[in-house]
Structures are given as C-alpha cells and as structure tokens.
Scaffold this active site. Structure first.
Site, mmCIF file in Angstrom:
data_model
loop_
_atom_site.group_PDB
_atom_site.id
_atom_site.type_symbol
_atom_site.label_atom_id
_atom_site.label_comp_id
_atom_site.label_asym_id
_atom_site.label_seq_id
_atom_site.Cartn_x
_atom_site.Cartn_y
_atom_site.Cartn_z
ATOM 1 N N ARG A 149 24.542 -31.144 -22.301
ATOM 2 C CA ARG A 149 24.358 -32.592 -23.110
ATOM 3 C C ARG A 149 23.317 -32.513 -24.015
ATOM 4 O O ARG A 149 23.224 -32.681 -25.273
ATOM 5 C CB ARG A 149 24.498 -33.634 -22.235
ATOM 6 C CG ARG A 149 25.844 -33.972 -21.450
ATOM 7 C CD ARG A 149 25.859 -35.264 -20.961
ATOM 8 N NE ARG A 149 25.189 -34.858 -19.306
ATOM 9 C CZ ARG A 149 25.594 -34.871 -18.293
ATOM 10 N NH1 ARG A 149 26.714 -35.286 -17.956
ATOM 11 N NH2 ARG A 149 24.775 -34.714 -17.305
ATOM 12 N N CYS A 228 11.152 -30.898 -21.725
ATOM 13 C CA CYS A 228 11.579 -32.222 -21.529
ATOM 14 C C CYS A 228 12.476 -32.235 -20.409
ATOM 15 O O CYS A 228 13.207 -33.448 -20.372
ATOM 16 C CB CYS A 228 12.104 -33.145 -22.820
ATOM 17 S SG CYS A 228 10.797 -33.280 -24.089
ATOM 18 N N ALA A 229 12.558 -31.198 -19.557
ATOM 19 C CA ALA A 229 13.759 -31.186 -18.532
ATOM 20 C C ALA A 229 13.280 -31.487 -17.092
ATOM 21 O O ALA A 229 13.214 -32.779 -16.695
ATOM 22 C CB ALA A 229 14.507 -29.809 -18.641
ATOM 23 N N ASP A 254 6.754 -33.084 -21.162
ATOM 24 C CA ASP A 254 6.937 -34.608 -20.657
ATOM 25 C C ASP A 254 7.170 -34.761 -19.082
ATOM 26 O O ASP A 254 7.262 -35.641 -18.417
ATOM 27 C CB ASP A 254 8.529 -34.789 -21.183
ATOM 28 C CG ASP A 254 8.913 -36.356 -21.029
ATOM 29 O OD1 ASP A 254 7.863 -37.256 -20.970
ATOM 30 O OD2 ASP A 254 9.841 -36.682 -20.407
ATOM 31 N N GLU A 259 4.421 -34.795 -10.222
ATOM 32 C CA GLU A 259 4.189 -36.002 -10.950
ATOM 33 C C GLU A 259 3.967 -37.133 -10.098
ATOM 34 O O GLU A 259 4.385 -37.268 -8.986
ATOM 35 C CB GLU A 259 5.647 -36.277 -11.727
ATOM 36 C CG GLU A 259 6.077 -35.366 -12.776
ATOM 37 C CD GLU A 259 7.071 -35.378 -13.523
ATOM 38 O OE1 GLU A 259 7.769 -36.458 -13.076
ATOM 39 O OE2 GLU A 259 7.407 -34.653 -14.285
ATOM 40 N N HIS A 277 6.872 -38.340 -18.289
ATOM 41 C CA HIS A 277 8.083 -38.346 -18.087
ATOM 42 C C HIS A 277 8.796 -39.325 -18.718
ATOM 43 O O HIS A 277 9.649 -40.319 -18.060
ATOM 44 C CB HIS A 277 8.253 -38.025 -16.467
ATOM 45 C CG HIS A 277 9.568 -37.624 -16.051
ATOM 46 N ND1 HIS A 277 9.761 -36.897 -15.088
ATOM 47 C CD2 HIS A 277 10.853 -37.702 -16.790
ATOM 48 C CE1 HIS A 277 11.156 -36.687 -14.883
ATOM 49 N NE2 HIS A 277 11.826 -37.069 -15.786
ATOM 50 N N GLN A 278 8.995 -39.387 -19.924
ATOM 51 C CA GLN A 278 9.456 -40.566 -20.780
ATOM 52 C C GLN A 278 10.684 -40.462 -21.522
ATOM 53 O O GLN A 278 11.025 -41.023 -22.503
ATOM 54 C CB GLN A 278 8.350 -41.142 -21.779
ATOM 55 C CG GLN A 278 7.147 -41.854 -21.316
ATOM 56 C CD GLN A 278 6.274 -42.675 -21.993
ATOM 57 O OE1 GLN A 278 5.921 -41.751 -22.924
ATOM 58 N NE2 GLN A 278 6.166 -43.645 -21.983
ATOM 59 N N GLY A 279 10.993 -39.215 -21.423
ATOM 60 C CA GLY A 279 12.253 -38.737 -22.123
ATOM 61 C C GLY A 279 13.378 -39.883 -22.191
ATOM 62 O O GLY A 279 13.982 -40.035 -23.313
HETATM 63 P P1 NAD Z 1 23.690 -30.731 -18.494
HETATM 64 O O1 NAD Z 1 24.169 -30.465 -16.930
HETATM 65 O O2 NAD Z 1 24.677 -31.251 -19.439
HETATM 66 O O3 NAD Z 1 23.255 -29.208 -19.070
HETATM 67 C C1 NAD Z 1 22.566 -28.233 -18.305
HETATM 68 C C2 NAD Z 1 23.095 -26.870 -19.076
HETATM 69 O O4 NAD Z 1 22.170 -25.947 -18.283
HETATM 70 C C3 NAD Z 1 24.484 -26.493 -18.769
HETATM 71 O O5 NAD Z 1 24.971 -26.070 -20.017
HETATM 72 C C4 NAD Z 1 24.242 -25.208 -17.760
HETATM 73 O O6 NAD Z 1 25.545 -24.372 -17.995
HETATM 74 C C5 NAD Z 1 23.114 -24.814 -18.350
HETATM 75 N N1 NAD Z 1 22.436 -23.931 -16.974
HETATM 76 C C6 NAD Z 1 22.689 -24.008 -15.720
HETATM 77 N N2 NAD Z 1 22.061 -23.033 -14.918
HETATM 78 C C7 NAD Z 1 21.686 -22.456 -15.924
HETATM 79 C C8 NAD Z 1 20.599 -21.107 -15.878
HETATM 80 N N3 NAD Z 1 20.432 -20.630 -14.713
HETATM 81 N N4 NAD Z 1 20.296 -20.530 -17.016
HETATM 82 C C9 NAD Z 1 20.465 -21.088 -18.061
HETATM 83 N N5 NAD Z 1 21.623 -22.268 -18.381
HETATM 84 C C10 NAD Z 1 21.724 -22.931 -17.367
HETATM 85 O O7 NAD Z 1 22.302 -31.410 -18.351
HETATM 86 P P2 NAD Z 1 21.406 -32.269 -19.233
HETATM 87 O O8 NAD Z 1 22.136 -33.622 -19.261
HETATM 88 O O9 NAD Z 1 21.532 -31.585 -20.778
HETATM 89 O O10 NAD Z 1 20.100 -32.001 -18.716
HETATM 90 C C11 NAD Z 1 18.963 -31.116 -18.998
HETATM 91 C C12 NAD Z 1 17.658 -31.228 -18.407
HETATM 92 O O11 NAD Z 1 17.098 -32.495 -18.923
HETATM 93 C C13 NAD Z 1 17.862 -31.490 -16.900
HETATM 94 O O12 NAD Z 1 16.808 -30.861 -16.166
HETATM 95 C C14 NAD Z 1 17.656 -32.915 -16.566
HETATM 96 O O13 NAD Z 1 17.111 -33.352 -15.382
HETATM 97 C C15 NAD Z 1 16.681 -33.237 -17.830
HETATM 98 N N6 NAD Z 1 16.587 -34.409 -18.194
HETATM 99 C C16 NAD Z 1 15.078 -35.216 -18.368
HETATM 100 C C17 NAD Z 1 14.947 -36.411 -18.614
HETATM 101 C C18 NAD Z 1 13.528 -36.900 -18.969
HETATM 102 O O14 NAD Z 1 13.443 -37.980 -18.773
HETATM 103 N N7 NAD Z 1 12.755 -35.884 -19.513
HETATM 104 C C19 NAD Z 1 15.965 -37.334 -18.836
HETATM 105 C C20 NAD Z 1 17.434 -36.834 -18.855
HETATM 106 C C21 NAD Z 1 17.535 -35.526 -18.315
#
Ligand code: NAD
Length: 523
Positions: A149, A228-229, A254, A259, A277-279
């Site tokens: 996403r 930011c993940a 982020d 944390e 952690h403000q994403g």
């Molecule tokens: P998502 O599930 O939509 O997408 C994750 C993607 O990673 C998928 O396309 C999957 O195929 C791929 N993937 C899985 N394992 C993999 C690997 N070993 N190697 C490469 N690709 C791989 O998730 P998302 O909603 O896009 O979220 C992504 C990240 O953002 C997550 O870590 C989530 O925790 C983080 N996030 C952070 C904040 C923040 O406040 N900073 C807010 C929301 C989400």
C-alpha cells in the site's frame, strides 16, 4: 434509534456521521465490567486499539451487529467469537498510507537539501550557504523495498519528481511492477543502483535487518536512506558506522529499533534527520481512520454491504463448521508454500479429493489464499479480500476435483512461480491437519511449529550428518521424516525443531555434501 457505543477516542467527524443514524454514547477508559454493562444493548461499537473485545465481553452483547476498529490491526477483537455470533467486524487498513508516503517524500527532500540542519544553523544566527549544498531528486534512482500500500503511493509521488524507480518485493510479479513503471531487482542490486532507498515492508524474521552491513557496503557514496516502516528493518549499528565514516550521504528515520530511542548514537550524527514515529500522525489519517469505519457502520446498520469487512459471519454455521478444518488445512498449506517458494506465485492449482470434491469449496480456496498472502502483507488480508488481493498480484487460480484419493478427503495444491513449483497434499487425521506429500514425496507431518525441509541425495549417513550439525548449534530435533522416490535418488528430510534455526546454520546445512537445499518454515 440504534445504540452506537464509542469506547476509544475517534475523530469528531466520525462521531458526527454516527450521530446521524443512532444514539451515540462515548465512554472511554472503561473497565471490562463497565464495558460489559454498556455493550449489552449496543447495536454497534467503535474502538481503536485501547478496547479489548474478548469472547466474554462479546458474549454479553445481545444486539450487536458490528464492531468497527478505526485503524489496521484487529488483534484486540476475538474474531472467532464475533463471527460465531454473526457480528460483522470492519476496519480501515488504508487510512494512513498517503500520510506515510508523504512523510517519506518529505524526508527525501529534507535529506537531499539538508533542510532541518540549515534551519537549525539559521536559527543559531549563521548565514552558511556552503555547508548545506544539496542534490536534486530529478532523474535520480529511487529504490523502494516493499511495494504494498505505502510503497506504491511513494512510487506514484516519486514519479512526479521525474525519478527512475526500481523495487524489491519478491511477492510482486514482474508484470504488475512493470505496469507501475517499476523495475524489479534483488535487494543487493537495488542498493547498488539507487541514489535514494526507502523501506516499506512489514517487520518479519525475513525482513529483520534487510539493510545490513553488506547492503550498506554496496550503496553509492551519495546514497540517502529513508525508513518510515519499522525500526528493526535496518541494522542500526551498521548504519551508524557508515554514516559516521560518510560511506553514505545521510539517513532519515521515523522509526527506531528501540522506541523511544535511548542513547541512540545515530541521533548524535549531523547527517541523520528524524521524527518520533509520526508517519500516521496527520489530521487526515486520524480523521479517515474514524470516518472510514463510521461510514461502514452506517452501511451495516442500514443492511447494506460494507467494504473493509474482516470476518465472514454470513456463512451458515452448519456449513462453516463442516468446512472449518479444511479451511485451517488449506491456510497452513498456503503458509508453507509461500515460505518454501519465497517468490511471487504465478499460478495455483487446487484439487479437492474424496467427499470434499462434492462440497462448495470457495471458503477452502479463500483460506489458502489467506495462507499465501498473510505472511507477506502487513495486515488486513481476510477471507473477503484475499481473492481480490491475489488477482491484483496476478495469481491465476485453477480448481479441480477428484472423487477418489488414497488419503480420503484431501486437498492437493500446486503453486507455480516463474522457475519453480511446490506441490503439497494434505488431509485430516482425527479432524487435525496433516501433510501427506511434499513435491510428490510421501510424508506424515503436522503443519505446526518450526519445520526444516531439506532436499538431499539419498546416501548412507545423511540423517546423522544433519543431526550432528544441528546438535552442534544446540537445535533440538523433535521429529524427523525422510521421503524418497527411489533408493539413491533425490529425497527430502522434514524436521520438526524446537526453535528457529539461525540463517548461518541453514547456510552451513546447504553446504554439506549431497544436500541440495534447506529451508526453514515457521507455521
Ligand atoms: P503492505 O502489507 O500493504 O505491504 C507490504 C509489502 O511488503 C507487500 O507488497 C509485500 O509483498 C512486501 N514484502 C513482504 N515481505 C517482504 C520481503 N521479505 N522482502 C520484500 N518485500 C516484502 O504494508 P503497508 O501498509 O504498505 O506498510 C508498510 C510498512 O509501513 C509496514 O512496516 C508498516 O508497519 C509501516 N507503517 C508505518 C507507519 C508509521 O507511522 N511510520 C504507519 C503505517 C505503516
């Protein structure tokens, strides 16, 4: 008017939407006993992560039709208890994707132009125009790790800056990435060619330290890395050393391994910028987490279908209980297949055998799809959306039936990647899932816990060699089976082990004479 109970703080716009259709009661910080009292006659409940809806609490609700979780995870709701009572559970998994993507782009620009450092200098009364010379994003290469996403939202925005985009996501087919204008490559190659690198994968045992010393050593001297993940995705020690010695240009973070960070040396460096952690911390993300679920509550109370339904309470209970063990079996097979293949799946063939061939197996298929998708996606894969997600990932599904099988009622699933295929047959023994064949080799194992699958050539002493090596590393083998098609030919060994086997031990296993491959699977 239906009673709508809100037990965690949600955005005022969401409250307004709900007030149009029911009597809204906002009661936060309730004890389980107080919650039981309030939920008794509620038609809908809206929560965030602060309210825990256990079976005990759900069982008290006499009129409840919908549980709405504003946000992604639904770990605080007993889904089974809700499903059994016919209560629909909805959430809003996509609410923060744009906010996180925008922070990522903000970080890329800030790091490229040293905006935070220049601001601090200006505020100190300096007028230093030399130290903060930046770089453009235009025509640079952006490497995106994880194209889910958020990764896809980042790609869209980066294109507008005229960037070339490359990506690493082994579970996305090449054509799907191509349609998004992204060239797929492995993570090391991505690190070599990218000027900017951004991470958007969930934190799993596979992705922990996906950016480590080796990957950093491959990066360009001018590389900028953005995270930011999740904190654990980057080896912070290796990142610190590289940034300190200016082996790469800078980092924008982020998220952190710990944390809030405590004495994190990264925060002492001038070429590190960051946020706490403000994403997802934007007015819009918090508003849409609430309004998305509020709109769904309205639809459900009006008897209309909703989009982000997490469970499937509309199935007749009788049908559900008959199919449930097969759903559990096919989900486990899915889990096992994606871990064994560890690449994108292009096609799956599901064959239902014995009496199962006469049933409506739609839910068994959906459970399998959940099994292959949930280990690689952050959250939100469920029986409702699994077929759509599989379709978006170009997974072709073929189903067939065979009325006779040596295993009675069984499922055979063949999953094909670009160059490799895995086939697994499973059936039930005393109502519990059991694997009967892996790639045509007969086995008899419960798909649970940690399993090591080893491909080898049938030679005397192989079992001993493997046992010895694992023993040296303190790995206890709880069970072992060997399957072969002919003496002296290719065979497999399947081990149930008590603990996760470290990667270095798997690498050592692979190097033993007559061992062709070794994979570790966590079920
Ligand atoms: P998502 O599930 O939509 O997408 C994750 C993607 O990673 C998928 O396309 C999957 O195929 C791929 N993937 C899985 N394992 C993999 C690997 N070993 N190697 C490469 N690709 C791989 O998730 P998302 O909603 O896009 O979220 C992504 C990240 O953002 C997550 O870590 C989530 O925790 C983080 N996030 C952070 C904040 C923040 O406040 N900073 C807010 C929301 C989400």
């Amino acid at each position: 008017m239906p009673k709508i109970l809100i037990t965690d703080a949600i955005h005022e716009d969401a409250v307004e939407i709900l007030k149009n259709v029911g009597d809204v009661e906002i009661a936060t910080g309730l004890t389980p006993e107080e919650l039981k009292e309030k939920i008794k006659d509620a038609d809908a409940i809206v929560i965030r992560s602060g309210t825990k809806l256990t079976k005990e609490i759900i069982d008290v609700a006499k009129k409840l039709k919908v549980i709405a979780r504003a946000g992604v995870g639904v770990d605080n709701v007993d889904l089974q208890a809700a499903t059994e009572k016919g209560i629909i559970v909805v959430n809003s998994p996509d609410a923060s994707s744009v906010s996180v993507a925008e922070l990522t782009i903000g970080f890329m620009l800030s790091a490229a132009r040293n905006i935070p450092q220049a601001t601090a200098s200006l505020k100190r009364g300096e007028w230093d125009r030399k130290s903060f010379k930046g770089v453009e994003l235009y025509s640079k290469t952006l490497g995106i790790i994880g194209l889910g996403r958020i990764g896809q939202q980042v790609a869209k925005r980066a294109k507008a800056f005229g960037m070339n985009i490359v990506g690493y996501d082994p579970y996305i087919p090449v054509e799907v990435a191509k349609n998004m204008g992204i060239k797929l490559m492995d993570v090391n190659e991505l690190c070599k060619v990218s000027d900017f690198i951004t991470l958007h994968v969930p934190l799993t045992p596979k992705t922990k330290h996906i950016i480590g010393k080796e990957q950093i050593s491959l990066m360009k001297k001018n590389a900028i890395i953005v995270n930011c993940a999740r904190g654990g995705l980057i080896d912070e020690n290796a990142l610190y050393e590289a940034l300190k010695d200016k082996k790469i240009r800078s980092a924008a973070l982020d998220v952190f391994e710990q944390e809030p960070p405590k004495n994190n040396p990264l925060l002492t460096l001038n070429n590190v910028i960051g946020t706490p952690h403000q994403g997802a911390s934007t007015v819009e993300a918090q508003k849409s987490a609430g309004t998305i679920v509020a709109e769904q509550v309205v639809k459900i109370l009006n008897g209309e279908p909703a989009e982000n339904v997490v469970n499937l309470p509309m199935l007749p209970m009788e049908k559900m209980s008959k199919l449930k063990p097969y759903m559990a079996l096919s989900e486990k097979i899915g889990n096992m297949i994606i871990q064994l293949l560890d690449k994108s799946i292009e096609k799956v063939e599901l064959t239902y055998m014995g009496e199962l061939a006469k049933e409506d197996t739609e839910m068994v298929k959906r459970s399998f799809l959940m099994g292959i998708l949930s280990p690689i996606l952050l959250a939100g894969v469920n029986l409702i959306n699994a077929p759509t997600i599989a379709k978006n990932r170009n997974i072709k599904i073929v189903e067939g039936t065979i009325s006779e099988s040596e295993y009675g009622n069984a499922i055979k699933i063949v999953a094909k990647g670009k160059t490799e295929e895995i086939s697994i047959v499973g059936s039930l023994v005393d109502g519990n899932p059991v694997l009967r064949e892996i790639n045509g080799y007969k086995v008899d194992i419960k798909p649970e816990g940690i399993i090591c699958v080893i491909k080898h050539i049938d030679r005397p002493g192989m079992v001993g060699k493997v046992g010895l090596l694992l023993g040296d590393y303190g790995v206890n083998i709880a069970g072992m089976q060997v399957g072969r098609k002919e003496p002296g030919g290719e065979s497999i060994m399947v081990l149930n082990v008590d603990h996760m086997i470290p990667d270095e031990v798997i690498e050592k296993l692979k190097k033993l004479e007559n061992i062709k491959d070794a994979k570790i699977i966590d079920l």
